[in-house]
Design a protein around this motif. Sequence first.
Motif, PDB file in Angstrom:
ATOM      1  N   ALA A  65      12.431  27.497  37.839  1.00 23.06           N
ATOM      2  CA  ALA A  65      11.236  28.042  37.199  1.00 23.06           C
ATOM      3  C   ALA A  65      10.832  27.085  36.097  1.00 23.06           C
ATOM      4  O   ALA A  65      11.653  26.317  35.593  1.00 23.06           O
ATOM      5  CB  ALA A  65      11.504  29.444  36.628  1.00 23.06           C
ATOM      6  N   SER A  66       9.568  27.118  35.748  1.00 24.60           N
ATOM      7  CA  SER A  66       9.107  26.268  34.655  1.00 24.60           C
ATOM      8  C   SER A  66       7.990  26.962  33.911  1.00 24.60           C
ATOM      9  O   SER A  66       7.315  27.853  34.435  1.00 24.60           O
ATOM     10  CB  SER A  66       8.642  24.898  35.173  1.00 24.60           C
ATOM     11  OG  SER A  66       7.547  25.035  36.054  1.00 24.60           O
ATOM     12  N   GLY A  67       7.815  26.564  32.686  1.00 29.76           N
ATOM     13  CA  GLY A  67       6.791  27.148  31.832  1.00 29.76           C
ATOM     14  C   GLY A  67       6.618  26.278  30.609  1.00 29.76           C
ATOM     15  O   GLY A  67       6.825  25.057  30.664  1.00 29.76           O
ATOM     16  N   SER A  68       6.269  26.898  29.521  1.00 34.62           N
ATOM     17  CA  SER A  68       6.010  26.184  28.276  1.00 34.62           C
ATOM     18  C   SER A  68       6.682  26.927  27.131  1.00 34.62           C
ATOM     19  O   SER A  68       7.169  28.045  27.289  1.00 34.62           O
ATOM     20  CB  SER A  68       4.502  26.072  28.027  1.00 34.62           C
ATOM     21  OG  SER A  68       3.841  25.472  29.127  1.00 34.62           O
ATOM     22  N   GLY A  69       6.690  26.312  25.963  1.00 29.12           N
ATOM     23  CA  GLY A  69       7.261  26.929  24.776  1.00 29.12           C
ATOM     24  C   GLY A  69       6.823  26.160  23.552  1.00 29.12           C
ATOM     25  O   GLY A  69       6.190  25.106  23.652  1.00 29.12           O
ATOM     26  N   PHE A  70       7.170  26.675  22.367  1.00 30.29           N
ATOM     27  CA  PHE A  70       6.814  25.969  21.136  1.00 30.29           C
ATOM     28  C   PHE A  70       7.838  26.287  20.060  1.00 30.29           C
ATOM     29  O   PHE A  70       8.434  27.364  20.037  1.00 30.29           O
ATOM     30  CB  PHE A  70       5.403  26.323  20.664  1.00 30.29           C
ATOM     31  CG  PHE A  70       5.186  27.780  20.358  1.00 30.29           C
ATOM     32  CD1 PHE A  70       5.295  28.269  19.054  1.00 30.29           C
ATOM     33  CD2 PHE A  70       4.862  28.673  21.363  1.00 30.29           C
ATOM     34  CE1 PHE A  70       5.093  29.604  18.770  1.00 30.29           C
ATOM     35  CE2 PHE A  70       4.645  30.012  21.093  1.00 30.29           C
ATOM     36  CZ  PHE A  70       4.771  30.480  19.790  1.00 30.29           C
ATOM     37  N   LEU A  71       8.031  25.325  19.177  1.00 32.96           N
ATOM     38  CA  LEU A  71       8.995  25.456  18.086  1.00 32.96           C
ATOM     39  C   LEU A  71       8.419  26.345  16.984  1.00 32.96           C
ATOM     40  O   LEU A  71       7.244  26.196  16.618  1.00 32.96           O
ATOM     41  CB  LEU A  71       9.319  24.078  17.517  1.00 32.96           C
ATOM     42  CG  LEU A  71      10.704  23.909  16.885  1.00 32.96           C
ATOM     43  CD1 LEU A  71      11.764  23.930  17.975  1.00 32.96           C
ATOM     44  CD2 LEU A  71      10.784  22.621  16.083  1.00 32.96           C
ATOM     45  N   ILE A  72       9.257  27.279  16.468  1.00 31.14           N
ATOM     46  CA  ILE A  72       8.761  28.180  15.425  1.00 31.14           C
ATOM     47  C   ILE A  72       9.443  27.980  14.077  1.00 31.14           C
ATOM     48  O   ILE A  72       9.009  28.572  13.079  1.00 31.14           O
ATOM     49  CB  ILE A  72       8.900  29.661  15.844  1.00 31.14           C
ATOM     50  CG1 ILE A  72      10.366  30.022  16.110  1.00 31.14           C
ATOM     51  CG2 ILE A  72       8.015  29.973  17.018  1.00 31.14           C
ATOM     52  CD1 ILE A  72      10.601  31.517  16.202  1.00 31.14           C
ATOM     53  N   ASP A  73      10.522  27.191  14.028  1.00 26.84           N
ATOM     54  CA  ASP A  73      11.169  26.948  12.732  1.00 26.84           C
ATOM     55  C   ASP A  73      11.880  25.602  12.775  1.00 26.84           C
ATOM     56  O   ASP A  73      11.891  24.917  13.804  1.00 26.84           O
ATOM     57  CB  ASP A  73      12.138  28.077  12.366  1.00 26.84           C
ATOM     58  CG  ASP A  73      13.264  28.269  13.383  1.00 26.84           C
ATOM     59  OD1 ASP A  73      13.655  27.287  14.055  1.00 26.84           O
ATOM     60  OD2 ASP A  73      13.766  29.399  13.517  1.00 26.84           O
ATOM     61  N   ASP A  74      12.457  25.207  11.625  1.00 27.93           N
ATOM     62  CA  ASP A  74      13.127  23.912  11.544  1.00 27.93           C
ATOM     63  C   ASP A  74      14.589  23.977  11.981  1.00 27.93           C
ATOM     64  O   ASP A  74      15.339  23.019  11.805  1.00 27.93           O
ATOM     65  CB  ASP A  74      13.009  23.333  10.137  1.00 27.93           C
ATOM     66  CG  ASP A  74      13.563  24.266   9.068  1.00 27.93           C
ATOM     67  OD1 ASP A  74      14.187  25.307   9.430  1.00 27.93           O
ATOM     68  OD2 ASP A  74      13.380  23.979   7.871  1.00 27.93           O
ATOM     69  N   ARG A  75      14.999  25.112  12.567  1.00 29.78           N
ATOM     70  CA  ARG A  75      16.361  25.247  13.078  1.00 29.78           C
ATOM     71  C   ARG A  75      16.446  25.045  14.588  1.00 29.78           C
ATOM     72  O   ARG A  75      17.497  25.250  15.181  1.00 29.78           O
ATOM     73  CB  ARG A  75      16.926  26.614  12.685  1.00 29.78           C
ATOM     74  CG  ARG A  75      17.108  26.811  11.188  1.00 29.78           C
ATOM     75  CD  ARG A  75      17.705  28.164  10.887  1.00 29.78           C
ATOM     76  NE  ARG A  75      16.766  29.246  11.198  1.00 29.78           N
ATOM     77  CZ  ARG A  75      17.107  30.520  11.340  1.00 29.78           C
ATOM     78  NH1 ARG A  75      18.383  30.884  11.225  1.00 29.78           N
ATOM     79  NH2 ARG A  75      16.199  31.431  11.606  1.00 29.78           N
TER      80      ARG A  75
END
Length: 299
Positions: free
Chosen positions: A126-136
Amino acid sequence: MSSTFPGLGQPRGPQFLSPALSPDGHPAVAAGAAVPHVAPAGPDGAPGRPGDPPRWPRMLLAGLTVVALSAGAGGVAGHLAAASGASPEAGPAGAAAGTGGDLVAAADRVLAGVVSVQVSGGGRGASGSGFLIDDRGHVVTNDHVVARGGTIHVVGRDGRRLTARLVGRDPGTDIAVLRVDPGSGLRPLPLAPAGQTRVGEPVLAVGSPLGLSGTVTAGIVSALDRPVRLGGGARQPAVQTDASINPGNSGGPLVNGRGEVVGVNTAIATLEGSGNIGIGFAVPVDRAAQVAQGLIARG
């Protein structure tokens, strides 16, 4: 129907019937609700005679399908039920000022924090997308992208392929959180303040539709608080947009002209035999952030 696009999977989901209609195509109104009267159109477009059956809702909804946006060979079709009425805008008066921003600059800022999510294992992917929400190193994506399990990798703007760990999942809101090495070079995206997203403001959908990483499409916020059912759970308010989103955009951000995330792209509605028709849905960022923080705290 098969596709030549790698990782596309099933492009259409199950048949969808609006909750505003009963199975025979006639209006079905909840107890105690006001019943609107609509004069159906006759053969030439003029108002029809009283008692004529409303033809267009049945014809339209008979072919309406919905699809969650995972682009994997094991992509999971999402069940979605949208109510027929738009809801009032939220937020203080005057909050729409300055919502346009510079979309070119916004896209440049956002791409530094968006990743492609790739899941493999068990002979399925499966594939999709995502995004970073913090510096951890925490990455938000959709639950249906990672729900089948397997080895998870993310690929950033610079092309580096990073191993990711699943922190937690929430099928009811279709939100999941991954974690990568905090030193990955990915940049966290700012979140839009709650209650300040406005109908009509320009937005960008960012992600990897059909595996085409770093894709940006533009549109507007079409409606707020649109009730939809995600992952078979209870209806919940969603952001509706006409920005072009397709399989593989799942979990990617919907951002405003200032580069702030206003939602997490989750599902689209399609007519049978078609692709994107300009009706997409995103989990509002305040709910997504709340769910993500809970998953992080427990994970």
